[in-house]
Design a protein around this motif. Sequence first.
Motif, PDB file in Angstrom:
ATOM      1  N   TYR A 193       0.834  -1.204   0.000  1.00 45.77           N
ATOM      2  CA  TYR A 193       0.000   0.000   0.000  1.00 45.77           C
ATOM      3  C   TYR A 193       0.872   1.258   0.000  1.00 45.77           C
ATOM      4  N   MET A 194       1.920   1.262   0.804  1.00 46.28           N
ATOM      5  CA  MET A 194       2.797   2.429   0.833  1.00 46.28           C
ATOM      6  C   MET A 194       3.523   2.609  -0.494  1.00 46.28           C
ATOM      7  N   ILE A 195       3.944   1.497  -1.107  1.00 46.12           N
ATOM      8  CA  ILE A 195       4.601   1.596  -2.412  1.00 46.12           C
ATOM      9  C   ILE A 195       3.636   2.140  -3.455  1.00 46.12           C
ATOM     10  N   ALA A 196       2.407   1.623  -3.465  1.00 46.02           N
ATOM     11  CA  ALA A 196       1.423   2.087  -4.444  1.00 46.02           C
ATOM     12  C   ALA A 196       1.140   3.577  -4.273  1.00 46.02           C
ATOM     13  N   GLY A 197       0.973   4.015  -3.025  1.00 44.26           N
ATOM     14  CA  GLY A 197       0.682   5.423  -2.794  1.00 44.26           C
ATOM     15  C   GLY A 197       1.841   6.337  -3.147  1.00 44.26           C
ATOM     16  N   SER A 198       3.038   5.985  -2.690  1.00 40.42           N
ATOM     17  CA  SER A 198       4.191   6.843  -2.966  1.00 40.42           C
ATOM     18  C   SER A 198       4.536   6.845  -4.449  1.00 40.42           C
ATOM     19  N   PHE A 226      15.666   5.089 -15.732  1.00 38.08           N
ATOM     20  CA  PHE A 226      15.628   5.656 -14.393  1.00 38.08           C
ATOM     21  C   PHE A 226      14.240   5.555 -13.764  1.00 38.08           C
ATOM     22  N   VAL A 227      13.210   5.353 -14.571  1.00 38.17           N
ATOM     23  CA  VAL A 227      11.888   5.101 -13.999  1.00 38.17           C
ATOM     24  C   VAL A 227      11.935   3.851 -13.126  1.00 38.17           C
ATOM     25  N   TRP A 233      14.200   2.365  -5.705  1.00 39.47           N
ATOM     26  CA  TRP A 233      14.532   3.201  -4.555  1.00 39.47           C
ATOM     27  C   TRP A 233      13.318   3.394  -3.654  1.00 39.47           C
ATOM     28  N   HIS A 234      12.145   3.502  -4.252  1.00 39.75           N
ATOM     29  CA  HIS A 234      10.921   3.609  -3.458  1.00 39.75           C
ATOM     30  C   HIS A 234      10.735   2.365  -2.590  1.00 39.75           C
ATOM     31  N   VAL A 235      10.914   1.205  -3.187  1.00 35.59           N
ATOM     32  CA  VAL A 235      10.719  -0.048  -2.450  1.00 35.59           C
ATOM     33  C   VAL A 235      11.696  -0.143  -1.284  1.00 35.59           C
ATOM     34  N   ILE A 236      12.973   0.159  -1.537  1.00 37.01           N
ATOM     35  CA  ILE A 236      13.990   0.078  -0.483  1.00 37.01           C
ATOM     36  C   ILE A 236      13.703   1.090   0.622  1.00 37.01           C
ATOM     37  N   SER A 237      13.365   2.316   0.235  1.00 35.69           N
ATOM     38  CA  SER A 237      13.111   3.363   1.231  1.00 35.69           C
ATOM     39  C   SER A 237      11.911   3.023   2.105  1.00 35.69           C
ATOM     40  N   LEU A 238      10.865   2.488   1.503  1.00 34.58           N
ATOM     41  CA  LEU A 238       9.662   2.178   2.276  1.00 34.58           C
ATOM     42  C   LEU A 238       9.863   0.942   3.143  1.00 34.58           C
ATOM     43  N   ALA A 239      10.689  -0.002   2.695  1.00 36.42           N
ATOM     44  CA  ALA A 239      11.026  -1.131   3.558  1.00 36.42           C
ATOM     45  C   ALA A 239      11.786  -0.642   4.794  1.00 36.42           C
TER      46      ALA A 239
END
Length: 262
Positions: A193-198, A226-227, A233-239
């Motif tokens: 959910y956090m990945i989808a939202g961010s 880079f997309v 990077w989103h996945v790693i940061s949210l984990a």
Amino acid sequence: MGGFQGHLFPGLSIFFYGLYHARLISKALICNRPVQYPPHRPWSQGRWARLRQIHYVGLVKILSSFILVAQELHSVQGQFVLISKIFHQRSFIYDKQWQHLTFYATFFLSGCVDVVSQNVLPQRAPALEQGAQALSMFLILTLMVSHVEDAEGVELYSHILFIQVLFLLLLVGIAELWAPNSLRFWAMKALLYMIAGSWMIQIGFMLFKPISGHKWMDDDKNDILFVTTFFCWHVISLAMLMIWIYGFSFWWYHYFADAQIR
């Protein structure tokens, strides 16, 4: 979603919903109890007792859906109708906007189910809530598959990554119907959910308000590569954010809460 705000507001709603699930899973791990809400308790006495016992998650979903619908209708130019009748021809118009409204309707229906289950029924029905969430994910995934038909380049690749997250959310939601108290599924759901939202917010910035000030180019392979890099990077940061939430919750319940009890 349409425009920058059409990506920002839904993305924030989904992201904060993921944060809410991350708090639930952290509390369940620390307190060693099922991750589901406790059964609905009978109303206690007192002036504000009923308000304190109301679960507000469903109400927030309903309110968010109304705000998103109002924002979508405000952005429509002209009369918002389903079928045009110009020159004796009947054709569907505002196809994207109707998809957006259907997207928001899933929030509304899920919120209504949550309100009924958590605040109306004498005993909470978690299976009903999770079934509504799984159905919502299925509808949103179906909409997004057709939503990218006329997309290309950066927009196409960014939405494909978003669809992948929705597909994983659908699988987790279906699996939860058979294992409602599985901490693994709840942790995966919170992260997704956090990945989808961010990522929805990130799509809005990439397509409409790039932070660098330079437009992303569909014919530039570096931009397209880079997309995917930004998504990782989103996945790693949210984990890492989930780990931080667990650490903060551990400190809160073991030190601050215990100090208040003493």
